[in-house]
Write a protein that holds these residues in place. Structure first.
Motif, PDB file in Angstrom:
ATOM      1  N   GLY A 116      71.027 -55.287   5.200  1.00 43.81           N
ATOM      2  CA  GLY A 116      70.528 -56.505   4.555  1.00 43.81           C
ATOM      3  C   GLY A 116      69.379 -57.125   5.322  1.00 43.81           C
ATOM      4  N   GLU A 117      69.636 -57.366   6.626  1.00 47.55           N
ATOM      5  CA  GLU A 117      68.609 -58.009   7.462  1.00 47.55           C
ATOM      6  C   GLU A 117      67.847 -56.940   8.250  1.00 47.55           C
ATOM      7  N   ASP A 118      68.250 -55.683   8.093  1.00 47.94           N
ATOM      8  CA  ASP A 118      67.783 -54.625   8.996  1.00 47.94           C
ATOM      9  C   ASP A 118      66.733 -53.703   8.401  1.00 47.94           C
ATOM     10  N   GLY A 119      66.168 -54.069   7.261  1.00 42.91           N
ATOM     11  CA  GLY A 119      65.106 -53.248   6.678  1.00 42.91           C
ATOM     12  C   GLY A 119      65.572 -52.347   5.550  1.00 42.91           C
ATOM     13  N   THR A 120      66.896 -52.178   5.393  1.00 41.64           N
ATOM     14  CA  THR A 120      67.371 -51.266   4.352  1.00 41.64           C
ATOM     15  C   THR A 120      67.136 -51.861   2.956  1.00 41.64           C
ATOM     16  N   VAL A 121      67.567 -53.096   2.753  1.00 45.09           N
ATOM     17  CA  VAL A 121      67.343 -53.746   1.461  1.00 45.09           C
ATOM     18  C   VAL A 121      65.842 -53.969   1.244  1.00 45.09           C
ATOM     19  N   ALA A 128      61.238 -50.531  -5.259  1.00 48.08           N
ATOM     20  CA  ALA A 128      61.366 -51.096  -6.605  1.00 48.08           C
ATOM     21  C   ALA A 128      60.130 -51.909  -7.005  1.00 48.08           C
ATOM     22  N   GLY A 129      59.294 -52.233  -6.027  1.00 48.47           N
ATOM     23  CA  GLY A 129      58.065 -52.971  -6.337  1.00 48.47           C
ATOM     24  C   GLY A 129      58.289 -54.446  -6.608  1.00 48.47           C
ATOM     25  N   ILE A 130      59.296 -55.021  -5.954  1.00 44.42           N
ATOM     26  CA  ILE A 130      59.597 -56.449  -6.163  1.00 44.42           C
ATOM     27  C   ILE A 130      59.291 -57.223  -4.879  1.00 44.42           C
ATOM     28  N   PRO A 131      58.450 -58.269  -4.950  1.00 42.46           N
ATOM     29  CA  PRO A 131      58.191 -59.081  -3.755  1.00 42.46           C
ATOM     30  C   PRO A 131      59.476 -59.748  -3.262  1.00 42.46           C
ATOM     31  N   TYR A 132      59.549 -59.974  -1.963  1.00 36.43           N
ATOM     32  CA  TYR A 132      60.760 -60.582  -1.397  1.00 36.43           C
ATOM     33  C   TYR A 132      60.413 -61.477  -0.222  1.00 36.43           C
ATOM     34  N   VAL A 133      61.297 -62.432   0.003  1.00 33.22           N
ATOM     35  CA  VAL A 133      61.131 -63.389   1.096  1.00 33.22           C
ATOM     36  C   VAL A 133      61.388 -62.678   2.427  1.00 33.22           C
ATOM     37  N   GLY A 134      60.535 -62.967   3.405  1.00 28.17           N
ATOM     38  CA  GLY A 134      60.827 -62.560   4.781  1.00 28.17           C
ATOM     39  C   GLY A 134      60.148 -61.280   5.217  1.00 28.17           C
ATOM     40  N   ALA A 135      60.630 -60.805   6.369  1.00 30.10           N
ATOM     41  CA  ALA A 135      60.008 -59.679   7.055  1.00 30.10           C
ATOM     42  C   ALA A 135      60.116 -58.395   6.241  1.00 30.10           C
ATOM     43  N   GLY A 136      59.156 -57.497   6.479  1.00 35.96           N
ATOM     44  CA  GLY A 136      59.173 -56.186   5.854  1.00 35.96           C
ATOM     45  C   GLY A 136      60.140 -55.241   6.550  1.00 35.96           C
ATOM     46  N   VAL A 137      60.033 -53.960   6.219  1.00 31.69           N
ATOM     47  CA  VAL A 137      60.966 -52.954   6.729  1.00 31.69           C
ATOM     48  C   VAL A 137      60.924 -52.889   8.256  1.00 31.69           C
ATOM     49  N   ALA A 296      54.458 -66.119  19.322  1.00 28.92           N
ATOM     50  CA  ALA A 296      54.113 -64.834  19.955  1.00 28.92           C
ATOM     51  C   ALA A 296      55.208 -63.796  19.683  1.00 28.92           C
ATOM     52  N   ALA A 297      56.474 -64.223  19.708  1.00 23.87           N
ATOM     53  CA  ALA A 297      57.578 -63.301  19.414  1.00 23.87           C
ATOM     54  C   ALA A 297      57.511 -62.847  17.954  1.00 23.87           C
ATOM     55  N   PHE A 298      57.193 -63.771  17.054  1.00 15.46           N
ATOM     56  CA  PHE A 298      57.029 -63.457  15.628  1.00 15.46           C
ATOM     57  C   PHE A 298      55.962 -62.374  15.464  1.00 15.46           C
ATOM     58  N   ARG A 299      54.854 -62.535  16.192  1.00 15.70           N
ATOM     59  CA  ARG A 299      53.763 -61.552  16.124  1.00 15.70           C
ATOM     60  C   ARG A 299      54.168 -60.232  16.773  1.00 15.70           C
ATOM     61  N   ALA A 300      54.897 -60.312  17.896  1.00 16.17           N
ATOM     62  CA  ALA A 300      55.253 -59.092  18.640  1.00 16.17           C
ATOM     63  C   ALA A 300      56.063 -58.137  17.773  1.00 16.17           C
ATOM     64  N   LEU A 301      56.886 -58.707  16.896  1.00 15.16           N
ATOM     65  CA  LEU A 301      57.709 -57.861  16.016  1.00 15.16           C
ATOM     66  C   LEU A 301      57.036 -57.617  14.670  1.00 15.16           C
ATOM     67  N   ASP A 302      55.854 -58.223  14.457  1.00 17.50           N
ATOM     68  CA  ASP A 302      55.154 -58.092  13.175  1.00 17.50           C
ATOM     69  C   ASP A 302      55.978 -58.684  12.033  1.00 17.50           C
ATOM     70  N   CYS A 303      56.551 -59.870  12.285  1.00 16.57           N
ATOM     71  CA  CYS A 303      57.369 -60.546  11.271  1.00 16.57           C
ATOM     72  C   CYS A 303      56.505 -61.090  10.140  1.00 16.57           C
ATOM     73  N   GLN A 304      57.149 -61.372   9.037  1.00 16.07           N
ATOM     74  CA  GLN A 304      56.508 -62.115   7.950  1.00 16.07           C
ATOM     75  C   GLN A 304      57.472 -63.178   7.431  1.00 16.07           C
ATOM     76  N   GLY A 305      56.911 -64.208   6.843  1.00  8.92           N
ATOM     77  CA  GLY A 305      57.707 -65.225   6.154  1.00  8.92           C
ATOM     78  C   GLY A 305      58.394 -66.208   7.082  1.00  8.92           C
ATOM     79  N   LEU A 306      59.401 -65.712   7.796  1.00  7.11           N
ATOM     80  CA  LEU A 306      60.177 -66.628   8.632  1.00  7.11           C
ATOM     81  C   LEU A 306      60.867 -65.884   9.766  1.00  7.11           C
ATOM     82  N   ALA A 307      61.220 -66.612  10.781  1.00  8.12           N
ATOM     83  CA  ALA A 307      62.075 -66.096  11.851  1.00  8.12           C
ATOM     84  C   ALA A 307      62.597 -67.286  12.634  1.00  8.12           C
ATOM     85  N   ARG A 308      63.758 -67.098  13.240  1.00  2.00           N
ATOM     86  CA  ARG A 308      64.240 -68.086  14.210  1.00  2.00           C
ATOM     87  C   ARG A 308      64.296 -67.376  15.555  1.00  2.00           C
ATOM     88  N   VAL A 309      63.585 -67.942  16.517  1.00  2.00           N
ATOM     89  CA  VAL A 309      63.521 -67.314  17.828  1.00  2.00           C
ATOM     90  C   VAL A 309      64.396 -68.131  18.776  1.00  2.00           C
TER      91      VAL A 309
END
Ligand SMILES: Nc1ncnc2c1ncn2[C@@H]1O[C@H](COP(=O)(O)OP(=O)(O)O)[C@@H](O)[C@H]1O
Ligand SMILES: [Mg+2]
Length: 366
Positions: A116-121, A128-137, A296-309
């Motif tokens: 779910g949070e790990d890139g599988t979904v 499926a070509g559907i936009p989604y909230v948050g980080a990519g794979v 910087a942590a958000f960038r280091a992991l190449d996050c998108q949308g949101l993260a809690r560090v």
């Protein structure tokens, strides 16, 4: 002419140990999504992994009398084909099998943990070509795995604590490794969350049991050097124009005599054993340094949308990154929405921003 409302599928539950917390998070999201702008489609995933039309009543998804909610699988069965030409979710019920559900514009995966949070979904949604909230794979997988989170953070000059990775087949530390890490140590499933499977070890005699506990959740286990410090968290949010900002930081403190002496599952969700300072009482320069490190942590992991560090702040001002959560909790007590509220973005506006950022990005390489 009124604009058509954006159709948001809120996906929750799932196969991880954080199933129940995902349901509670989804309850809050369902209660706060702006119904003037969004049509909401609740999609539950059972613990076994079945997708069903879920409850849209947030009160069905709350913790009551220490009873945790779950997706029971009673709703209509659905599948999301990895095929963008099918137009999204499809029914599986006898008689209606193959019938497409009205188009989904965007998915909000309110899923915590593995599957779910790990890139599988996220991978399925890309296919499926559907936009989604948050980080990519990639960022989802990197943020879920505490071994690789550490490597990426360290490569970008961010401070993390020392740790040893126990791969499948290895269940103990050498005496050199014990000396290097010291006590207390924290034994964790590499890809866990909500403190499930984590043990604080104050005597190496407890290591074998702690590793077995973590192994029950994940074949890969981390043993980390304990960090002495205040626990400070910071929210990071990406806006539709690509701007990335940090929230005011917040602090979690265990109420004196907290049951386990650290922030375990019961302290987090059941025992009211934590106190929150939102925002944290910090000097302005520490706060600014922490916010810059969160971005910087958000960038280091190449996050998108949101993260809690999440950080530890040592007495001498050292900031150690503990972890990066790419789909942080959204429960009524969760820090991420509360930190944004004190920063000036209330819950509904925060959710609208997340959906707008997802729509602005679309799908494909990021
Ligand atoms: N290295 C550490 N030093 C001190 N406390 C720790 C350490 N690692 C974890 N903890 C404690 O355990 C809690 C849960 O650990 P964390 O790594 O955040 O796991 P999870 O992903 O399950 O939230 C932390 O909030 C903190 O209270
Ligand atoms: Mg944590």
């Amino acid at each position: 002419m009124t604009q058509r409302r954006v159709r948001v599928a809120v996906v929750f539950g799932g196969r991880s140990s954080e199933h129940a917390i995902s349901c509670v998070s989804a309850g809050s999201v369902l209660a706060h999504l702006d119904r003037d702008r969004f049509d909401v489609l609740p999609i539950g995933i059972t613990r076994e992994g079945a997708w069903v039309l879920g409850t849209s009543d947030p009160s069905d998804l709350a913790i009551r009398d220490r009873q945790l909610p779950a997706v029971d699988g009673a709703g209509d069965a659905l599948v999301l084909p990895a095929d963008p030409t099918r137009g999204g979710l499809v029914r599986l019920d006898v008689g209606r099998a193959g019938e497409a559900l009205d188009g989904v514009d965007v998915v909000f995966p309110v899923l915590h943990g593995a599957f779910g949070e790990d890139g599988t979904v996220q991978g399925l949604l890309e296919l499926a070509g559907i936009p989604y909230v948050g980080a990519g794979v990639f960022a989802s997988a990197a943020g879920m795995d505490k071994e690789f989170t550490r490597k990426l953070l360290r490569a970008d000059g961010l401070h993390v604590t020392d740790a040893v990775v126990l791969r499948p087949g290895t269940a103990t530390l050498t005496s050199e490794q014990r000396d290097r890490l010291g006590l207390p140590a924290f034994v964790k499933p590499a890809r866990g969350g909500s403190s499930v499977g984590i043990t604080r070890v104050d005597d190496w005699a407890e290591l074998a049991t702690a590793v077995a506990t973590a192994h029950a959740a994940d074949p890969k286990v981390l043993v980390e050097a304990g960090v002495c410090g205040r626990e400070i968290e910071c929210g990071v949010l990406e806006f539709p124009d690509g701007r990335v900002e940090a929230s005011l930081p917040a602090e979690i403190r265990l109420v004196a005599g907290g049951p386990a002496g650290w922030y375990d599952f019961d302290a987090k969700y059941l025992d009211d054993a934590c106190e929150f300072d939102i925002p944290a009482k910090l000097d302005d320069d520490v706060s600014a340094r922490l916010q810059a490190m969160a971005v910087a942590a958000f960038r280091a992991l190449d996050c998108q949308g949101l993260a809690r560090v999440d950080f530890f702040l040592g007495a001498e001002g050292t900031l150690t990154v503990n972890e990066v959560n790419t789909l942080p909790g959204f429960t009524p007590i969760s820090m991420y929405p509360r930190m944004w509220a004190v920063t000036g973005l209330e819950y509904s506006t925060l959710l609208s921003t997340l959906v707008d950022t997802a729509l602005a990005r679309g799908t494909g390489l990021r």
